[in-house]
Design an enzyme around this catalytic site. Structure first.
Site, PDB file in Angstrom:
ATOM      1  N   GLU B 130       1.032  -1.174   0.000  1.00 54.78           N
ATOM      2  CA  GLU B 130       0.249   0.169  -0.075  1.00 54.78           C
ATOM      3  C   GLU B 130       0.680   1.402   0.122  1.00 54.78           C
ATOM      4  O   GLU B 130       0.583   2.155  -0.670  1.00 54.78           O
ATOM      5  CB  GLU B 130      -0.796   0.053   0.797  1.00 54.78           C
ATOM      6  N   HIS B 199     -10.344  -5.238   9.715  1.00 56.57           N
ATOM      7  CA  HIS B 199     -10.841  -4.557   9.246  1.00 56.57           C
ATOM      8  C   HIS B 199     -12.262  -4.100   9.644  1.00 56.57           C
ATOM      9  O   HIS B 199     -13.161  -3.418   8.493  1.00 56.57           O
ATOM     10  CB  HIS B 199     -11.623  -6.102   7.965  1.00 56.57           C
TER      11      HIS B 199
END
Lengths: 479, 394
Positions: B130, B199
């Site tokens: 990322e 998450h």
């Protein structure tokens, strides 16, 4: 073997075959051009799914998820081939061996280092290098000298308290100038911070350097960054950002943009031996290889990351061997040899552009200066080691011997150059020092494209505070 | 999730681009329809003159479509995709980076079909790094592209924090305005259905402090499309927060092209008694509570703040001046969330108009647990909202 399995796998095989045999439209995926100055070992093309050149831009839609069927197919075929058994896994075919063979952690010999000039400035016999014209050679030499003087004087200015910070490129002048000379102005430069010579080569003036170091109102950065954080969109030199190695993924992005525009240009990004430990190094090299981005990754392996020597930075044979791990062509070069650096970057650039691939260049060198003005490297390394590299291994003297050997330079040229650069620089510093600092408005502009209301409000509050207590704020900042 | 979507009078809205170089966008700008500002003048956030969407009707009146054609029904993720497709068709510099966005079509199908339409150079599948593909987006943007960077889950963008903070947010400033970073960073965040702590992050908490960034949160198909388009066209880096549980919301959106204002809040339900400020998924919990509150005789004004950085203090202020009571309902944790900053901004600007302390309902300062009853307990529920309004209005 279940009959349906056999049928499926032959379908797979047929599809795979048709994918492989479709002619490529891209000139980039032909065999590499005849590289006169170097040899490129043939790339093994055993695996269809990995690294094949005959496909659309980086879309490898190979055997994912179908490995068991494919394995079954090959198991049938492989047996016919004799002793060597092959198996298809995702990623391609591999041969089996019955012995355990661990790859050694290091090769018996270190990767060789490309050099053209010996220590006495004579071309090594049999050396292959990119020729330079007399004008180019002299320009390279005088810019190396200019960089050295600029570093010396700015460093002194910091010691005198005139600027707050500086870091030099002492010992890396050949890397700076020769690599810049091998590039075109369309190539995008993403520096770490020890590459002002590239900017110098491209036409940044001593006055412009001084303005940034003093953070005055003429600084293109508008006084927002520490000294040496130069940037110029006009000269395609991305503004220096302090965090280590963040520019490596930027370079991949810039190269991606060039690729989209189909430009005859590449990106080049510089970093030190320490930068190769950052996560961004790993991911950027990986991305660039997968995306076939035209980037030159230029590692200045100067032996030190502040006080950390390379022995404590990594256990690999420098940075050059890492290229192989990412599927990237790499070369190791003598970073103190201007002609070698020039040739390597020149060739790397051609490869990157015509073949659409990244190249890793590791230049071995030595950081002669301290890490920065905040460092005293005599604390962690021997003084005589520094002296040795500063004198006996100086890249500028070595290159000078070659230039003088060609009859292109004399001692009087030398003193004239050094005097004029020194004079110009001292002038520039005086001018920069006297120039006013950026006005207060520049504290709030460029955070966004237009000033939002909350920042306008904060600016108003600050002005009010200054009006009420003028004695508490510097008098020379225009409000 | 019931589609208690904002009942817009679906008039197309335009955002004239003041002061920034239009470049090759001039053609598209000509096609965008202008609508006169409704009610109290135009919002002036960001120095731009902004035309407002017409104000929503009260909840119990039928929705009216004032557009020329009937509009078409989409799910929220389709609305995002429509926006992407429209912008990519008009502007060749718009591209998409992310994991599995290409041939897989994206984990939440936002980029489904795009790789086939635009090629896998413009819809780029990246390896799992990322920080690095965000960095790549920054570099590409500095060179003139307009990348839309997808984080598969907002929580993963914590890995990209270095690039987002130090480079995305800062390089325009530190380069003296020489390089701009017109990226859009988007992805699903918030608490889903038992996705576990890693998450279920609320990244708006962490990012809100970064100077140079803009943040918006979409909550309906209508505003998702409009905000995505606006974010792509913005010259600043914009983080667009989507919510894992809202992707399948259905709504009819206009056929005509429209772009919303990034800095503007959305009036969901006008009212008189209390101003409820919320965004993203909590909007729906608030509207559910509003039903109960109306039955109990209250008249709450519900505003979906949409713009998380900067806050639309114009809309919020007007509401507070009318109701004098504020309740903030957020999904962020109590400490350091959007609610904390919003509270502080309201106190700074509208203290004199408050008749009661500002109440803020947030998640507790705990990692989001997996077990369903525990997870439910960590998210603000409608019953709590009702109780809070009753308390404020006492």
């Amino acid at each position: 073997m279940a009959p349906w399995l056999v049928r499926t796998s032959s379908q797979l095989a047929r599809r795979a075959a048709s994918r492989l045999l479709s002619p490529s439209q891209h000139r980039r995926h032909r065999a590499p051009a005849p590289w006169i100055l170097c040899s490129v070992p043939p790339v093994p093309r055993t695996s269809p799914a990995a690294g094949g050149g005959l496909r659309e831009f980086c879309s490898v839609r190979g055997f994912t998820g179908e490995s068991s069927a494919a394995a079954a197919a090959t198991a049938e075929d492989g047996l016919a081939g004799g002793d060597l058994q092959e198996l298809d896994f995702p990623g391609g075919k591999v041969s089996f061996v019955a012995e355990m063979n661990f790859l050694p952690e290091s090769q018996r010999e270190r990767i060789n280092c490309y050099r053209v000039l010996d220590d006495d400035g004579r071309t090594v016999s049999g050396s292959k290098f990119q020729e330079v014209s007399k004008d180019m050679a002299l320009k390279m030499y005088s810019e190396m000298v200019t960089l050295q003087i600029m570093d010396t004087i700015f460093y002194e200015a910091q010691r005198q308290g005139r600027i707050s910070f500086y870091l030099t490129s002492h010992g890396e002048e050949a890397i700076n100038i020769a690599s810049a000379a091998a590039l075109s102005m369309d190539d995008i430069v993403l520096p770490q911070y020890r590459e002002p010579g590239v900017l110098l080569w491209r036409g940044f003036t001593l006055q412009e350097f001084a303005n940034q170091c003093f953070g005055n109102s003429l600084d293109y950065g508008k006084g927002r960054q520490m000294p040496i954080h130069y940037g110029s969109n006009r000269l395609n030199y991305f503004t220096v950002s302090s965090p280590i190695a963040t520019q490596l993924p930027h370079a991949v992005g810039a190269a991606y943009s060039l690729k989209m525009d189909k430009k005859e240009a590449c990106a080049i990004t510089y970093f030190g031996d320490g930068g190769t430990s950052e996560g961004d190094f790993h991911a950027a090299l990986n991305f660039a290889a997968v995306m076939e981005a035209p980037v030159i990754f230029f590692c200045r392996n100067n032996g030190w990351a502040i006080s950390t020597p390379t022995a404590e930075q990594f256990r690999s044979d420098g940075a050059v061997v890492r290229g192989l791990a990412y599927g990237m062509r790499s070369i190791r070069v003598d970073g103190n040899d201007a002609l070698a650096v020039y040739s390597a970057v020149h060739t790397a650039r051609e490869m990157a552009i015509t073949e659409g691939r990244p190249i890793l260049v590791e230049a071995l060198t030595y950081r002669v200066g301290h890490h920065s003005t905040s460092d005293d490297s005599t604390k962690y390394r021997p003084v005589d080691e520094i002296e040795h590299w500063r004198t006996a291994r100086d890249p500028i003297s070595r290159y000078r011997k070659w230039v003088q050997g060609n009859g292109w330079w004399s001692d009087s040229d030398e003193s004239e150059l050094r005097n004029s650069v020194r004079h110009e620089l001292l002038q520039a510093i005086q001018v920069a020092e006297r120039m006013p600092k950026p006005p207060l408005t520049e504290l709030f502009t460029d955070v966004y494209d237009e000033i939002p209301s909350n920042l306008r409000e904060q600016e108003r509050l600050l002005r009010d505070a200054i009006k009420k207590h003028p004695a508490d704020y510097p008098a020379d900042v225009h409000v | 999730m019931a589609a208690a979507s904002s009942l817009h009078v679906a008039a197309p809205v335009a955002t004239p681009r003041v002061g920034s170089s239009a470049g090759n966008r001039s053609a598209s700008a000509a096609r965008v329809v202008r609508v006169a500002a409704a009610g109290s003048g135009a919002a002036r956030a960001g120095g731009r003159l902004v035309a407002r969407a017409a104000v929503a009707a009260k909840e119990n009146s039928p929705a009216r479509a004032a557009s020329k054609s009937d509009g078409h029904e989409v799910l929220l993720f389709e609305a995002l995709r429509e926006a992407l497709i429209e912008e990519m068709k008009v502007d060749p510099t718009v591209c998409v980076f992310g994991e599995d966005v290409g041939h897989y079509g994206g984990s939440y199908k936002v980029t489904k079909g795009l790789a086939e339409m635009f090629g896998d150079l413009r819809v780029l599948d990246t390896p799992i790094a990322e920080n690095s593909f965000t960095g790549m987006g920054v570099g590409a943007a500095m060179k003139g592209l307009r990348p839309v960077i997808e984080g598969m889950n907002m929580g993963f963008l914590l890995l990209a924090y270095n690039q987002i903070s130090n480079n995305c947010g800062m390089l325009h400033y530190t380069s003296g305005g020489q390089f701009k970073i017109p990226v859009v960073i988007r992805g699903p965040g918030g608490v889903g259905r038992q996705l576990g702590a890693e998450h279920s992050q609320r990244l708006e908490s962490y990012f809100q402090s970064i100077p140079g960034l803009q943040m918006v949160a979409c909550s309906t198909p209508y505003n998702a499309k409009g905000l995505m388009k606006a974010a792509i066209r913005s010259e600043n880096p914009v983080v667009l927060f989507e919510h894992v549980l809202l992707y399948n919301l259905k709504e009819k959106i206009p056929d005509e092209e429209y772009v919303l204002c990034l800095e503007e809040a959305e009036m969901v339900r006008p009212g008189e008694h209390v101003t409820i400020l919320t965004y993203s998924r909590m909007r729906y919990h608030v509207m559910q509570a509003a039903k109960t509150l109306v039955n109990k005789g209250y008249d709450p004004e519900v505003i979906d703040i949409r713009s998380l950085k900067p806050f639309d203090l114009h809309t919020i202020g007007n509401s507070i001046k009318k109701t004098h009571r504020v309740l903030i309902v957020e999904e962020c944790m109590r400490t350091g969330g959007i609610g904390a900053s919003l509270r502080s901004a309201i106190i700074d600007n509208f203290w004199d108009y408050l008749d009661a302390p500002i109440m803020c309902l947030s998640s507790q300062d705990v990692p989001t647990p997996y077990a369903a009853p525990l997870e439910d307990a960590t998210v603000v529920q409608p019953a709590q909202i009702v109780a809070a309004v009753e308390q404020i209005c006492r």
